[in-house]
Design a protein around this motif. Structure first.
Motif, PDB file in Angstrom:
ATOM      1  N   ILE A 215       0.865  -0.783  -0.447  1.00 44.09           N
ATOM      2  CA  ILE A 215      -0.337  -0.091   0.106  1.00 44.09           C
ATOM      3  C   ILE A 215       0.578   1.370  -0.032  1.00 44.09           C
ATOM      4  CG2 ILE A 215      -2.127  -1.132   0.559  1.00 44.09           C
ATOM      5  CD1 ILE A 215      -1.136   0.317   3.990  1.00 44.09           C
ATOM      6  N   ALA A 216       2.351   1.101   0.511  1.00 47.35           N
ATOM      7  CA  ALA A 216       3.183   1.887   0.287  1.00 47.35           C
ATOM      8  C   ALA A 216       3.826   2.208  -0.937  1.00 47.35           C
ATOM      9  CB  ALA A 216       3.933   2.753   1.585  1.00 47.35           C
ATOM     10  N   PRO A 217       4.042   2.076  -2.198  1.00 50.76           N
ATOM     11  CA  PRO A 217       5.047   0.876  -2.535  1.00 50.76           C
ATOM     12  C   PRO A 217       6.134   2.562  -2.889  1.00 50.76           C
ATOM     13  CG  PRO A 217       3.138   1.962  -4.131  1.00 50.76           C
ATOM     14  CD  PRO A 217       2.895   1.669  -2.583  1.00 50.76           C
ATOM     15  N   GLU A 218       6.033   3.669  -2.216  1.00 51.76           N
ATOM     16  CA  GLU A 218       6.717   4.773  -2.755  1.00 51.76           C
ATOM     17  C   GLU A 218       7.558   4.274  -1.054  1.00 51.76           C
ATOM     18  OE1 GLU A 218       6.765   6.823  -6.034  1.00 51.76           O
ATOM     19  OE2 GLU A 218       5.881   5.010  -5.569  1.00 51.76           O
ATOM     20  N   GLY A 219       7.385   4.066  -0.278  1.00 56.81           N
ATOM     21  CA  GLY A 219       8.274   4.032   1.088  1.00 56.81           C
ATOM     22  C   GLY A 219       7.216   4.880   2.314  1.00 56.81           C
ATOM     23  N   VAL A 220       7.636   4.979   3.327  1.00 53.87           N
ATOM     24  CA  VAL A 220       7.116   6.323   5.010  1.00 53.87           C
ATOM     25  C   VAL A 220       8.003   6.477   5.049  1.00 53.87           C
ATOM     26  CG1 VAL A 220       6.265   5.209   7.251  1.00 53.87           C
ATOM     27  CG2 VAL A 220       5.670   3.720   5.495  1.00 53.87           C
ATOM     28  N   ASN A 221       7.942   8.016   4.821  1.00 55.32           N
ATOM     29  CA  ASN A 221       8.043   9.106   4.979  1.00 55.32           C
ATOM     30  C   ASN A 221       8.257   9.532   6.208  1.00 55.32           C
ATOM     31  OD1 ASN A 221       5.856  10.166   2.419  1.00 55.32           O
ATOM     32  ND2 ASN A 221       8.588   9.862   2.143  1.00 55.32           N
ATOM     33  N   PHE A 222       7.678   9.043   7.025  1.00 56.20           N
ATOM     34  CA  PHE A 222       6.972   9.577   9.301  1.00 56.20           C
ATOM     35  C   PHE A 222       6.766   8.193   9.287  1.00 56.20           C
ATOM     36  CE2 PHE A 222       6.030  11.548  12.485  1.00 56.20           C
ATOM     37  CZ  PHE A 222       6.164  13.327  12.469  1.00 56.20           C
ATOM     38  N   PHE A 223       7.002   8.134  10.499  1.00 55.40           N
ATOM     39  CA  PHE A 223       6.838   7.302  11.100  1.00 55.40           C
ATOM     40  C   PHE A 223       6.341   7.647  13.106  1.00 55.40           C
ATOM     41  CE2 PHE A 223       7.609   2.415  13.496  1.00 55.40           C
ATOM     42  CZ  PHE A 223       6.398   2.244  14.009  1.00 55.40           C
ATOM     43  N   PHE A 224       5.775   7.018  13.364  1.00 55.84           N
ATOM     44  CA  PHE A 224       5.620   7.876  15.051  1.00 55.84           C
ATOM     45  C   PHE A 224       5.645   6.389  15.330  1.00 55.84           C
ATOM     46  CE2 PHE A 224       3.531   8.930  19.219  1.00 55.84           C
ATOM     47  CZ  PHE A 224       3.756  10.265  18.517  1.00 55.84           C
ATOM     48  N   ASP A 225       6.462   6.156  16.819  1.00 61.93           N
ATOM     49  CA  ASP A 225       6.442   4.415  16.857  1.00 61.93           C
ATOM     50  C   ASP A 225       6.060   4.653  18.366  1.00 61.93           C
ATOM     51  OD1 ASP A 225       6.722   1.792  16.464  1.00 61.93           O
ATOM     52  OD2 ASP A 225       9.022   2.144  17.154  1.00 61.93           O
ATOM     53  N   ASN A 226       5.336   4.030  18.668  1.00 58.33           N
ATOM     54  CA  ASN A 226       4.181   4.223  20.352  1.00 58.33           C
ATOM     55  C   ASN A 226       5.237   2.446  20.514  1.00 58.33           C
ATOM     56  OD1 ASN A 226       3.803   6.708  20.892  1.00 58.33           O
ATOM     57  ND2 ASN A 226       2.311   5.521  19.320  1.00 58.33           N
ATOM     58  N   VAL A 227       6.064   1.687  19.424  1.00 58.15           N
ATOM     59  CA  VAL A 227       5.896   0.181  19.967  1.00 58.15           C
ATOM     60  C   VAL A 227       6.911  -0.099  19.517  1.00 58.15           C
ATOM     61  CG1 VAL A 227       4.650  -1.595  19.239  1.00 58.15           C
ATOM     62  CG2 VAL A 227       3.103  -0.058  19.096  1.00 58.15           C
ATOM     63  N   GLY A 228       7.914  -0.429  19.092  1.00 53.09           N
ATOM     64  CA  GLY A 228       8.991  -0.629  18.596  1.00 53.09           C
ATOM     65  C   GLY A 228       9.683  -2.634  18.345  1.00 53.09           C
ATOM     66  N   GLY A 229      10.245  -2.895  18.426  1.00 53.54           N
ATOM     67  CA  GLY A 229      10.576  -4.052  17.676  1.00 53.54           C
ATOM     68  C   GLY A 229      10.419  -4.578  17.040  1.00 53.54           C
ATOM     69  N   ASP A 230       9.441  -5.176  16.374  1.00 51.43           N
ATOM     70  CA  ASP A 230       9.066  -6.364  14.831  1.00 51.43           C
ATOM     71  C   ASP A 230       7.850  -4.896  14.094  1.00 51.43           C
ATOM     72  OD1 ASP A 230       9.793  -8.588  15.735  1.00 51.43           O
ATOM     73  OD2 ASP A 230       8.206  -9.109  15.897  1.00 51.43           O
ATOM     74  N   MET A 231       7.728  -3.878  14.849  1.00 52.03           N
ATOM     75  CA  MET A 231       6.647  -2.839  14.283  1.00 52.03           C
ATOM     76  C   MET A 231       8.103  -2.098  13.464  1.00 52.03           C
ATOM     77  SD  MET A 231       3.664  -3.204  14.263  1.00 52.03           S
ATOM     78  CE  MET A 231       3.167  -5.256  14.259  1.00 52.03           C
ATOM     79  N   LEU A 232       8.881  -1.781  14.824  1.00 52.99           N
ATOM     80  CA  LEU A 232       9.682  -0.496  13.915  1.00 52.99           C
ATOM     81  C   LEU A 232      10.278  -1.672  12.932  1.00 52.99           C
ATOM     82  CD1 LEU A 232      11.054   1.861  14.476  1.00 52.99           C
ATOM     83  CD2 LEU A 232      12.689   1.004  16.398  1.00 52.99           C
ATOM     84  N   GLN A 233      11.264  -2.770  12.869  1.00 51.92           N
ATOM     85  CA  GLN A 233      11.196  -3.652  12.156  1.00 51.92           C
ATOM     86  C   GLN A 233      10.907  -3.061  11.131  1.00 51.92           C
ATOM     87  OE1 GLN A 233      14.838  -4.289  12.168  1.00 51.92           O
ATOM     88  NE2 GLN A 233      14.790  -5.185   9.959  1.00 51.92           N
ATOM     89  N   ALA A 234       9.977  -3.917  10.833  1.00 51.03           N
ATOM     90  CA  ALA A 234       8.636  -3.380   9.540  1.00 51.03           C
ATOM     91  C   ALA A 234       8.514  -2.538   8.670  1.00 51.03           C
ATOM     92  CB  ALA A 234       7.596  -4.229   9.680  1.00 51.03           C
ATOM     93  N   VAL A 235       8.679  -0.988   9.763  1.00 52.25           N
ATOM     94  CA  VAL A 235       8.498   0.258   8.923  1.00 52.25           C
ATOM     95  C   VAL A 235       9.828   0.248   8.450  1.00 52.25           C
ATOM     96  CG1 VAL A 235       8.126   2.603   9.300  1.00 52.25           C
ATOM     97  CG2 VAL A 235       6.767   1.174  10.610  1.00 52.25           C
ATOM     98  N   VAL A 236      10.818   0.120   9.255  1.00 51.88           N
ATOM     99  CA  VAL A 236      12.921   0.813   8.471  1.00 51.88           C
ATOM    100  C   VAL A 236      12.531  -0.304   7.177  1.00 51.88           C
ATOM    101  CG1 VAL A 236      15.799   0.021   8.779  1.00 51.88           C
ATOM    102  CG2 VAL A 236      13.137   1.181  10.890  1.00 51.88           C
TER     103      VAL A 236
END
Lengths: 345, 345
Positions: A215-236
């Motif tokens: 859904i975001a093939p151009e990539g994520v420009n901004f990430f507000f992370d409350n969770v870390g771990g796997d979520m952070l990895q998936a967005v990175v």
């Protein structure tokens, strides 16, 4: 009330905090007849449950967060009334928010610890809800730390939570496209229908990394992370060039006993020229009045909604706290004392 | 020279790159009789070895770094002479630095690929050494990305390397106290005696995390990281409030095949209000003239030293590259072609 009810930290939890980690005690109400200069006596009436309080239960480390001493009352973000004051900034009867503890009465030095007046037009619930610590944390994280651009594709983890839901709405107001990540279909539905997220991802049933790629093939420009771990990895793994990651919380790791690994492949941060920045609300003390005013304006003009999950009963403090980590809360989780519950504070 | 000697990437290394990963080929010199607009033909005379080139040998991923196609010449930072030009910015005979490849002759579009003129007073060695890619990377990382304050305690990993040695000296010039981390006693001695670091830590014989705690009990305010992995972790465990981490390289992971984990306990970044930011030299194209001028001024005024490790022989390119990862280089590692070696370029 003739005693000071307290929940003391009796042992350090190694996983989720449970009632057995705390000890109930009835103490004498602190003697305020001779308050030291700057000190106030506060009658606590409302306690905000925030995930980071779990970190405060851990042993002292060489990290920066406070550690609650064993056998002392659990620290908490609260709201209440000044009962006695030897501080020129605070009068008896004044309503305040503060960092006090799970107890009825707290004496503290208001020149050292954060104590903030509650504006007349606000209830204590509003002061710790729509413009409370979590909401202001979201505001500062987005507007002061992250500074997104209109048109950015922004992702929020823990998007249905107290901080995430506000962050997502502010991002939308600032002109971002918003993707929220949450842990149930019900929450995901609400992210879109109630909070205005463009898309929601249910991390319990969807592969976040793969879904983001679709859904975001151009990539994520901004990430507000409350969770870390796997979520952070998936967005990175889906991060765009020149992206910003606001490190707000790491709730994935708060109960683990061992620190969560940071994102693998830091090379993405290098070749992506990505900034990842942590912060605390207290870094932006001077901007709090403006943030409070702005959030209230958004709420009153219908641009922002806020959901509270209010429980009652001092006795329930340890049990209700654990709901933060099981997804059983439905909005900003607050506990009002039995006394205060009789008149919605 | 009547042929175009080339080193092609023949297979993708899974560990350190070795000579067998490359195939030597003698091709025809590219036909420059009909250059497309913007294109130039460059005669390569000097190749700079930078650790990040190892990443370019990896398979294409969803990361951002370039991937060298199998059977094509290995990409490289180089210096040489324009032999033929169909680009108004470049004249025949002009000396340039560029991203070309391990080959004698390269045709490329100078409007798309970085090609920069070498000032008359500089040799090609100086253009890729003291003011080359690695030195300018250090300059931009410190002055544009990190922006340390005078008095900061600054740590540099890979401090004896081409980029780290320049970063450490700039930090010192800007008024920081500097701690350098390197992998031999000889290098550590040189960090202090030659490069002006206040303290050096030998990561092969000392526990970096523990040593930092002893010599920097107030914590590290600024970290210029070329290494990642355990070095990043050791510094994060000692990071100060409001610190800055400049993510320059992750040489610890370049040969691993799997990405190095990021720092555990991201909570330190949150509660420490720490900024970690990656970057590439190319992000600061406009600041390159000023950086070049400033570095040359520091060198000429004796405030900065630069050490080159110059090898000769086109044939040696794959073998010399591996010295970057075994610590066998002693300064900025460059290879000059046999022809060019006869007159120091």
């Amino acid at each position: 009330m003739t005693v000071n009810r307290q929940w003391l930290l009796a042992r350090r939890p190694t996983d989720k905090a449970v009632r057995g980690d705390f000890e109930y005690r009835e103490s004498e109400i602190p003697d305020a007849s001779n308050l030291a200069p700057g000190h106030v006596l506060i009658r606590n009436q409302l306690f905000l449950h925030a995930p980071t309080m779990r970190n405060w239960m851990d042993p002292a480390s060489n990290s920066f967060y406070p550690t609650v001493g064993l056998g002392t009352p659990m620290l908490a973000t609260s709201a209440g009334v000044i009962v006695k004051s030897n501080n020129p900034r605070f009068a008896e009867g004044q309503r305040v928010t503060a960092i006090t503890a799970w107890e009825d009465y707290t004496i503290l030095n208001a020149d050292v610890w954060p104590v903030r007046p509650v504006a007349d037009e606000l209830s204590l619930v509003e002061a710790q809800g729509p413009v409370g610590m979590n909401a202001l944390t979201a505001y500062m994280g987005v507007t002061q730390v992250g500074r997104p651009k209109a048109g950015d594709l922004a992702v929020v983890s823990g998007a249905a939570g107290s901080t995430g839901s506000v962050a997502g709405q502010i991002l939308k107001i600032l002109g971002c496209r918003t993707i929220g990540i949450a842990g149930s279909q019900d929450k995901c539905d609400r992210l879109v229908s109630e909070l205005g997220f463009d898309v929601a991802i249910n991390y319990k049933t969807q592969d976040v990394e793969k879904t983001l790629r679709e859904i975001a093939p151009e990539g994520v420009n901004f990430f507000f992370d409350n969770v870390g771990g796997d979520m952070l990895q998936a967005v990175v793994e889906n991060i765009a060039k020149f992206a910003t990651i606001v490190l707000c919380g790491q709730i994935a790791g708060y109960n683990d006993g061992v620190p969560v690994p940071g994102p693998r492949n830091m090379m993405r941060l290098i070749y992506g020229s990505v900034r990842a920045e942590g912060f605390l609300l207290g870094d932006f003390e001077e901007q709090i009045p403006e943030g409070t005013r702005q959030i209230l304006e958004w709420i009153r003009s219908g641009k922002m909604v806020h959901r509270e999950d209010i429980r009652s009963g001092f006795d329930s403090l340890p049990d209700t706290f654990s709901d933060l980590f099981t997804g059983n809360n439905d909005g900003t989780l607050m506990v009002v004392t039995d006394e205060a519950a009789r008149t919605r504070p």
